[in-house]
Each structure stands twice: as structure tokens, then as C-alpha cells.
Design an enzyme around this catalytic site. Structure first.
Site, short mmCIF file in Angstrom:
data_model
loop_
_atom_site.label_atom_id
_atom_site.label_comp_id
_atom_site.label_asym_id
_atom_site.label_seq_id
_atom_site.Cartn_x
_atom_site.Cartn_y
_atom_site.Cartn_z
N CYS A 1 2.51 -13.10 0.48
CA CYS A 1 1.77 -14.29 0.04
C CYS A 1 2.70 -15.38 -0.47
O CYS A 1 2.31 -16.55 -0.53
CB CYS A 1 0.79 -13.93 -1.08
N ALA B 1 0.83 -1.20 0.00
CA ALA B 1 0.00 0.00 0.00
C ALA B 1 0.87 1.25 0.00
O ALA B 1 0.64 2.18 -0.79
CB ALA B 1 -0.93 -0.01 1.21
N ASP C 1 -3.81 -3.04 4.68
CA ASP C 1 -4.38 -3.85 5.77
C ASP C 1 -4.87 -3.03 6.96
O ASP C 1 -5.76 -3.47 7.68
CB ASP C 1 -3.31 -4.83 6.31
N GLU D 1 10.39 2.42 6.61
CA GLU D 1 10.03 1.01 6.80
C GLU D 1 10.86 0.47 7.95
O GLU D 1 12.09 0.56 7.93
CB GLU D 1 10.31 0.24 5.50
#
Lengths: 443, 443
Positions: B44, B13, B281, B34
Site C-alpha cells: 500500500c 498473511a 489475498d 518467498e
């Protein structure tokens, strides 16, 4: 007196109609005439029997005659309807013993289609075959196994390419000759078709495009095929030039034929004569993108239109919502699919491509795939799509079919919540990417 | 003065937003923080690295830091944002050297989600692992290869089952323990889930449903997992209880949290504080079926909502059209997918099934597949679908996703022109059959 439905043609459209009518009208007398010895079979599976993938041939029969008898449907094989009298409301039927007339209250005309035969010298020689019926499939399987010679496929349509793969699988030398710029021209732009040709050539099929079969040589039996630039030794030639609707019986009876050359019907599958219905390959339908009459020879359309006819014959109410001409196949290891239109004189359109892998790029089974999305330029509405790629490519066309069915714009499709996991696609599905690029191309 | 965008969180995102903003505003200063050593990676794909299917780990990085530098995006790894001041419009950042403040004009909050940790004794023992970051994946891969012991997966969600498969592939004894009636309960009805369980058990994974992990035993390192009915020897336990949005930073700053517990945003991905955006998320979205707020932790949603945020930050205009929660995975040889809702308190719904093969029945590769379609009873509108089956089953969910996206009725879907050829489906696709039965169930 008992009401009677007579069905002409015992394949998908005819028998779907018979089955649906039976369900809704238990008292209806139903007689179905089929001129061959087979009913309700999968013509699409025939190349796979020839290839040796599917055995025995009988596995291609979807519903056995016994099943129809159990439904109290009087299916009569080896009975050919040779005339329809729309005024007396009778059909004339010929079988091994002679001929007879039978009256009807409802008549279902499901005469199907037949392979196009080119007007060239030698087309009637032994060894020149068409592939339509199960009998054709049986003959070709026998030939394919009795010999390992040279097969020439005349034409680059679906059946032709599937037959080419079948003979290759049986160990033959195979050449496809087409006058088109590439193969599958009814579905694919030439550059997309060339990806299919590449795949075929990698497997060992020779493909001659922009060429033409001028003659088939031989005395009683084929020995070569004469193209524009060369002569190819041939033990077998297979006609793969597509098919045309079988409408003579309807036409001679005075049932109206539409502009496509197929039988004109409304969306209830009623012909212009009351109580006479038609569906399947011999009937027109409406293309949902162009809103013009269309005539596709596809099992899907035959089953759906037959079902609609049967519901209406049975006293129900169903309307066929039209087609997109969605088609799919696998040629050697290459999957191919298309839906909608590639372009249309009345629609100013623009296309965009997305190329990549069928899975996440790092997934071990990643295969190449190319998607082309076509949109109407001034509205952004999707009108067509083409896909060529490796395993797990082609069935993605159904997303485009569903999107086009709903009149969706490419922009809207580019945001749709499609499934992602590494074994199945990238996080942006290539459908999203093709749709987004098509939307951007409209600006 | 140069306008500055600060991004918190360097994954899908955050970096999608940064990239889109950069494209539209070449002069914008963009700094992305980050806290881990990795950015823009495929979470995933992690189970597949643990399984040994994908190597090296770096292949899971979608875009390397160099790519962002080339785009003039100042990505700073190992930098954790520990505070947001929405009045002074600054963030406080901590790194190895200490901490500093940085001002922003736009702030993108993309803090993601974290695995749910159960409140049980022993959850902090060595050998109890979560699977979220690439570092987690590296650790678990090392473990999986250093030993061939017993692994217990706590929970029956997507990540848990994928981790179970990974350890099985590495030669471990694997047990999955879930309090649910079956697995993947967020996506599947219990009877559909039980098909997945069957597939797992056939491959050798033991699945305990309707059970619960009460404690994890060991001194410093795990040696067993205590369930309600038994104690299972364990060298590794993996938490597979799903994830929860990371919203503390936003909450402490006074950014509004929505009813789902995720950050409230409008369809432009703007929070309730002007110039502060959120996606992925940690952010809410709208479910297109229920029209209520939802919070999915899916890479697809993170990429799409991040893109929307970035377009708007860059001065463009994009609105996120919502989600269906479409999800897909493969567990051993079983494919699973779902979209929409299985039911909803405000919607009277009914479901119908179609079971069959992924191809024509006679095709050599035919695999089992079961499809469940769910519709709103009084309108016939499709609201959800579930698929469980063999190879080539799950991606068909995209047809349902596209249909539901368009508000299609099951009746309409049952006539849609989907692709058919023997290697790909039956002539009536099972999607047609499930849709038709669902439509009939509404009558």
C-alpha cells in the site's frame, strides 16, 4: 383554544425542542424566553473567537432569530422567566418593561448550566471572568486584544484549557492552576493528562498541578492570584472549574431534582410533572455503561435530548437512549478525547494502552498517538477509552463510542474491519492493538 | 521428529501466520519461501515511494528478514514453490541453484494476488508496468524521476489512482482511462466517484470515463495508448485494473477453490485439506453483510486472516469473524472511503446522503465532505457507507464499519454519542444526519 408550548432558555436544548414540536404540530403556539440577547449559539466555539480564529462573534450563532420567526416560533430575547407555577400552569416573566404571567400547556425547561464559582476572596474583582455566554466571549476577546499581559486560568477543565490556548494565541503569558494531579481529570487518567500538559508547556503555557488558588488579590481590579506556593501576577483570571446545572427555577416550582443535582426526567425527557419537560445541561440522563443517572454539559447531549423532548411534545414518540459522555478537544497542538468511564466502583475493570503513530510509521505526517482502552474484567466488555495525540488522533474516539454503545467486547473490536491506508493508520489500527491488549488483560 | 510448517509467500498473511505459530509452538520448525527478494512489506505504500514522499524504498519493509531469523523462522528469499503434493505432503521449491522437495506437517498457502492484465495488443511492450511488488515500485520510481513525460493509467481502481497521483507529483502529464462510469467503482456509486474525479481534475489529472483502452502502440517501447475516441501519447502506461487471486498452485494440487475464484477456507482459515491453511489475498472470506463468500485484496484482511491461521497452526483456537471490505485512500487532496455493500441483489436497500463540512462551519479549516449511508429497507439495518471529502473525512468510515459490524440500525446510529468540538465536526455529526435520513427513508 390554541395549545401553547413555553420554552425557558433559547439555546440548543430549548430551540431544538421548539423546532421539533413545530414540525409535528403546525398549530401549536410556541413562545421561547431567553434572558440574554442571544439564542441558539455555539458555546463550544467561544474560545476560538477569543483566540481570533473565528470572526465575527455572530458566526457562532447557529440559527438567527429570524429563522425561528419564519418557523412561527415566538423567540423573545432579554426575557427572563423568574417563576413557574405548576398548578396554575403559568410562568412569570421579567423583561425591561416589567413582568407578566403566561400560561402553558407544555413547558420546556432548558435553563442550562452556569460556571462553578469558587468561594475564594477576590473572585468578584474586576478582571475575573467566566466563559459561558457570547457576552462573556465578547468581553474576553476585547480584553485579550487590548493588552498583552498575564492570564491565569483557575481549573484544568475543557473550557479552561481552551481559554488558555486562546490567550496564548493572543500573545499573553498564560498560567493554568489546578488542584488536580493533571488536567482534564473528568476525562483522562493523570498520566494521559500529563501528555496534554507536556504539549501545553511546549507551546509556552505554564501548568501548575496539585496546586490551588487561595485568593485573588487586588483593590477593585485583579493584580495577582495567590496559589499555595506562589503568587502570580495577573491581569485577567478565567474560571475554568466546570459548570453546574441551573435548577433553582425548577426546584422552587416543585419539579423533582435527581441524585446528580439536575432535573429528573424519564427517557422521553418528561419531568415528574406531566406536560413539563426538560433537556440539555439542566437535565439528568442515563449513562449507558453504568446505567446510573448522569449529568453532562455537552452540546451533543443538549441537541439530542432537546430533539427527543420536541418530538414528544409534538405528539411523536422518541426515547433518548442515553450517553457515554464522549468528549473531545484540541489544546494547542494536542488532540484529546474520551468516552465511557475510566473506572467505576461497581465495575472491576482493567485498561491497556497502545502507543504509536497516527499513520503508517513511514508516512511524512506521522504524529504520535496514545490510546487507552478500559474493559470490564470478567466480561471483556469495553467500558471506556481515552486518546491523546497529534493531528488526526482524537476523532478516532467515535469508534470506541460506537463499540461501547453496542456493548462490544474488546476481543470483538480487535477484529473489526477498520480502514487502512498509509496516510491514515497502521495496517493494524492502534484501536485494534489497544483492544486486543485489553482483551488479553482480562484472561 | 520435529513438526514442520512450510509457508508459501513471505508477505503479510504468510509471515503473520509464521509469527503467530512461532509464539505458540517454540519447537515448531518454520520455513517460509518467498519468490521475490522481499518479505513482509507494505504494498500500500508503494505509490508514495514512486511519488517521492517515502524514502528509501526499504522503509516499506515492515519486518526485516533478520527479525524473522531472530524468531527462528527460516525465511528463504528468491525461493519459488512450484508444486504442492497434498498426498506425500511435500512442496517442490525452485531457486537459483535448482530445485528440491521439502515435507510439511502444516502448509500455509499465502500466494497472494497479481494485477489483472488486459488482453490487448501491446500490453507486453516496454514501458507498460504493473504495480504490485517492491521491485515494481523501484522500477516505476526510477522511470518517474528519469523523465517528465506522459503517463497513462489504465483502469480507475485504488492502485491506479494512487499511481496517477504519484506520477503527477513527479511532474508528469497524467491521464486515467477507465471503462467505468466513474472511478473506484468497486467502492463508490458513480456520483460519489465523480467527486473524486473533480478533485483529480482540479489537480491536473485528466480522467476519461466510459472509455476503453483498445491497444497500446509502439515497436519495442510504448509510444501511445489507443482509446475508443482518441490516441494518447504515452511514455509509460500503468495497469490499474485491479488484481486476481493467485491460486494455480493450490488448484493444481487439488485444494478446493471457492465460488469467488479464491481458495475456499473455513473460519479457522483451514482449506478443505487437513493441515493445509490459507489466508490473505488468495483466500476466500465471509462478508458479514451478505453472509456470502468474498475475496478482498487488502492488507488488513491479509494480516488478520494470517494471524488467525497462525494461532490455529500453533495449537490455539481463533476464528475469523469476516469482513466488510472497508477501504480508504487519498487521491490528491480528496479522501475516499467505503465499507459494507452499496447494494445487493438479495437485499432491498435505500441510501441517504449528508453533505457539509468536516468541522463546525465557522472553523477556519472546514473542508467539504459527503457521506452516503445505505440500509436494508425493511429492517433499517445499516449495510454500507461511502465517504468522499477533504482532509479528516475518510477515517470516519470506521464508525460505519463498527456500526455495521454490530448489526446496528441507522436509527440507533443516529443517536450514538459521537464526539463534538468545533475543530472536529458539527454538533450533529454528518454521520448522525446521514443515518437519520437513511432511517427516515425506510418508513
Amino acid at each position: 383554544m390554541t395549545e401553547r408550548l413555553v420554552v425557558i432558555g433559547g439555546d440548543a436544548a430549548g430551540m431544538s425542542a421548539a423546532s421539533q414540536a413545530r414540525r409535528r404540530k403546525p398549530d401549536l403556539e410556541i413562545v421561547a424566553f431567553e434572558r440574554s440577547g442571544w439564542a441558539s449559539y455555539s458555546a463550544c466555539g467561544e474560545p476560538y473567537h477569543i483566540a481570533g480564529y473565528v470572526d465575527p462573534l455572530e458566526r457562532l450563532v447557529a440559527r438567527k432569530p429570524k429563522r425561528f420567526r419564519e418557523m412561527d416560533i415566538d423567540l423573545r430575547l432579554h426575557h427572563e422567566v423568574v417563576g413557574i407555577d405548576i398548578h396554575r400552569r403559568t410562568v412569570t416573566v421579567r423583561n425591561a418593561e416589567g413582568s407578566f404571567d403566561m400560561g402553558f400547556d407544555h413547558l420546556m425547561v432548558a435553563t442550562g448550566a452556569r460556571p462553578v464559582r469558587p468561594e475564594i476572596v477576590g473572585v468578584d474583582l474586576d478582571g475575573v471572568h467566566q466563559l459561558r455566554t457570547l457576552d462573556d466571549a465578547r468581553t474576553l476577546r476585547g480584553l485579550a486584544e487590548s493588552n498583552r499581559g498575564s492570564a491565569v486560568v483557575i481549573g484544568g477543565g475543557y473550557i479552561g484549557l481552551e481559554a488558555a490556548e486562546a490567550f496564548l494565541a493572543q500573545g499573553w503569558t498564560v498560567t493554568v492552576v489546578t488542584s488536580g494531579k493533571s488536567v482534564l481529570e473528568q476525562s483522562l487518567d493523570p498520566d494521559m493528562g500529563s501528555l496534554v500538559v507536556e504539549g501545553m508547556e511546549q507551546q509556552g503555557i505554564r501548568v501548575l498541578t496539585d496546586d490551588r488558588v487561595r485568593c485573588i488579590n487586588g483593590t477593585t481590579r485583579i493584580d495577582s492570584v495567590g496559589c499555595e506556593n506562589e503568587t502570580i501576577t495577573a491581569d485577567v483570571a478565567i474560571l475554568g472549574l466546570g459548570s453546574e446545572p441551573e435548577v433553582e427555577l425548577a426546584e422552587q416550582a416543585g419539579i423533582a431534582i435527581g441524585e446528580t443535582g439536575a432535573i429528573a426526567v424519564d427517557d422521553r425527557q418528561s419531568t415528574m410533572v406531566e406536560g413539563i419537560w426538560s433537556a440539555g445541561d439542566c437535565a439528568e440522563t442515563i449513562h449507558r455503561v453504568t446505567r446510573t443517572p448522569a449529568n453532562f454539559h455537552l452540546g451533543t447531549v443538549a441537541n439530542k435530548t432537546g430533539r427527543v423532548a420536541g418530538i414528544n411534545i409534538g405528539g411523536g414518540s422518541a426515547r433518548f437512549p442515553g450517553v457515554l459522555g464522549t468528549a473531545i478537544t484540541k489544546v494547542c497542538d494536542t488532540e484529546v478525547a474520551s468516552t465511557g468511564v475510566r473506572g467505576h466502583p461497581a465495575i472491576e475493570s482493567v485498561s491497556a494502552d497502545a502507543e504509536g503513530k497516527t499513520t503508517a510509521g513511514y508516512w511524512p505526517g506521522a504524529a504520535p498517538i496514545k490510546i487507552r482502552a478500559t474493559v470490564e474484567r470478567n466480561t471483556g466488555r469495553l467500558i471506556g477509552a481515552q486518546i491523546v495525540g497529534g493531528p488526526a488522533s482524537a476523532k478516532r474516539i467515535d469508534v470506541f463510542a460506537t463499540a461501547i454503545w453496542n456493548g462490544m467486547t474488546a476481543e470483538d473490536l480487535s477484529w473489526t474491519d477498520l480502514a487502512y491506508a498509509p496516510p491514515f493508520s497502521g495496517v493494524w489500527d492502534l484501536i485494534h492493538i489497544a483492544a486486543r491488549r485489553a482483551a488479553e488483560a482480562c484472561r
